[in-house]
Design a protein around this motif. Sequence first.
Motif, PDB file in Angstrom:
ATOM      1  N   LEU A   2       9.252   3.121   3.283  1.00  0.00           N
ATOM      2  CA  LEU A   2      10.466   2.544   2.706  1.00  0.00           C
ATOM      3  C   LEU A   2      11.282   3.591   1.965  1.00  0.00           C
ATOM      4  O   LEU A   2      12.504   3.635   2.074  1.00  0.00           O
ATOM      5  N   ARG A   3      10.620   4.447   1.204  1.00  0.00           N
ATOM      6  CA  ARG A   3      11.327   5.470   0.421  1.00  0.00           C
ATOM      7  C   ARG A   3      11.894   6.567   1.319  1.00  0.00           C
ATOM      8  O   ARG A   3      12.960   7.109   1.019  1.00  0.00           O
ATOM      9  N   ALA A   4      11.218   6.883   2.416  1.00  0.00           N
ATOM     10  CA  ALA A   4      11.680   7.956   3.300  1.00  0.00           C
ATOM     11  C   ALA A   4      12.923   7.543   4.082  1.00  0.00           C
ATOM     12  O   ALA A   4      13.762   8.384   4.402  1.00  0.00           O
ATOM     13  N   TRP A   9      18.368   2.933   5.092  1.00  0.00           N
ATOM     14  CA  TRP A   9      18.224   2.225   6.370  1.00  0.00           C
ATOM     15  C   TRP A   9      16.957   1.389   6.435  1.00  0.00           C
ATOM     16  O   TRP A   9      16.927   0.382   7.136  1.00  0.00           O
ATOM     17  N   SER A  10      15.924   1.775   5.732  1.00  0.00           N
ATOM     18  CA  SER A  10      14.695   0.991   5.784  1.00  0.00           C
ATOM     19  C   SER A  10      14.888  -0.384   5.150  1.00  0.00           C
ATOM     20  O   SER A  10      14.370  -1.378   5.648  1.00  0.00           O
ATOM     21  N   ALA A  11      15.641  -0.431   4.067  1.00  0.00           N
ATOM     22  CA  ALA A  11      15.915  -1.732   3.440  1.00  0.00           C
ATOM     23  C   ALA A  11      16.752  -2.616   4.364  1.00  0.00           C
ATOM     24  O   ALA A  11      16.527  -3.824   4.470  1.00  0.00           O
ATOM     25  N   LEU A  12      17.699  -1.998   5.067  1.00  0.00           N
ATOM     26  CA  LEU A  12      18.511  -2.749   6.021  1.00  0.00           C
ATOM     27  C   LEU A  12      17.647  -3.257   7.175  1.00  0.00           C
ATOM     28  O   LEU A  12      17.804  -4.404   7.608  1.00  0.00           O
ATOM     29  N   ALA A  13      16.713  -2.435   7.651  1.00  0.00           N
ATOM     30  CA  ALA A  13      15.819  -2.858   8.738  1.00  0.00           C
ATOM     31  C   ALA A  13      14.945  -4.022   8.288  1.00  0.00           C
ATOM     32  O   ALA A  13      14.722  -4.977   9.049  1.00  0.00           O
ATOM     33  N   GLY A  31       0.830  -1.203   0.000  1.00  0.00           N
ATOM     34  CA  GLY A  31       0.000   0.000   0.000  1.00  0.00           C
ATOM     35  C   GLY A  31       0.862   1.249   0.000  1.00  0.00           C
ATOM     36  O   GLY A  31       2.099   1.205   0.064  1.00  0.00           O
ATOM     37  N   ALA A  32       0.208   2.413  -0.037  1.00  0.00           N
ATOM     38  CA  ALA A  32       0.923   3.686  -0.110  1.00  0.00           C
ATOM     39  C   ALA A  32       1.725   3.964   1.169  1.00  0.00           C
ATOM     40  O   ALA A  32       2.817   4.529   1.109  1.00  0.00           O
ATOM     41  N   GLY A  33       1.226   3.563   2.354  1.00  0.00           N
ATOM     42  CA  GLY A  33       1.920   3.825   3.620  1.00  0.00           C
ATOM     43  C   GLY A  33       3.269   3.133   3.721  1.00  0.00           C
ATOM     44  O   GLY A  33       4.288   3.790   3.978  1.00  0.00           O
ATOM     45  N   PRO A  34       3.326   1.823   3.531  1.00  0.00           N
ATOM     46  CA  PRO A  34       4.630   1.155   3.610  1.00  0.00           C
ATOM     47  C   PRO A  34       5.607   1.600   2.528  1.00  0.00           C
ATOM     48  O   PRO A  34       6.809   1.694   2.786  1.00  0.00           O
ATOM     49  N   VAL A  35       5.103   1.910   1.335  1.00  0.00           N
ATOM     50  CA  VAL A  35       5.987   2.369   0.263  1.00  0.00           C
ATOM     51  C   VAL A  35       6.598   3.713   0.630  1.00  0.00           C
ATOM     52  O   VAL A  35       7.796   3.947   0.439  1.00  0.00           O
TER      53      VAL A  35
END
Length: 183
Positions: A48-50, A54-58, A41-45
């Motif tokens: 992730l982009r913000a 670090w979000s990809a690492l998390a 959905g729009a929230g998780p995307v």
Amino acid sequence: MSNAAHRLLWTVLALLLVAAGGVASAVGLGWLPGGGAPLLGAGPVTWLRAGTPWSALAVAVGGVLLALLGQRLLTAGLRAPGRLAGILTHAGNGGGRTRVACEVLTGALERDLLRASGVHRARVLLTGPVARPDVWVEVRLDPSDGLGATRAQVDAAVRRFAATLGCRPAHLDVTAVVDEPSR
């Protein structure tokens, strides 16, 4: 739950996860309809982009932790009760269970075997079910000592071990290696 039910549960769960991953990959590659629509959905995307990178690492660390947790759950679910897997579990006479590390038992038998005259080195291995384990013994002997007396002492040590363990070994294999005399 029985072992068969645990295996069936984990097999179904694994197949569902593999199918979900296959469908997600097929949609992402455009092989299935809806390839242009995001799977999230729009929230998780946005999250992730913000938080890039670090979000990809998390997410990767979370995935590794989940995989380790799943591996531990799977190992616990498939563990067969009554097998020697590093710990000997013996049912008590009503109140509970006695748990002893196998290394303690094998170490005790090795020390007992080393007390026999002519034995230089002893090695013991336990395998099989708790009620009737297989006992593998290897002793290194001095060539100058009589083998008959040493055999009787090794036999007595194994009998004491079986009495202490509270069971009769299903298989007992004693290998005696006579060291070469020094010149």
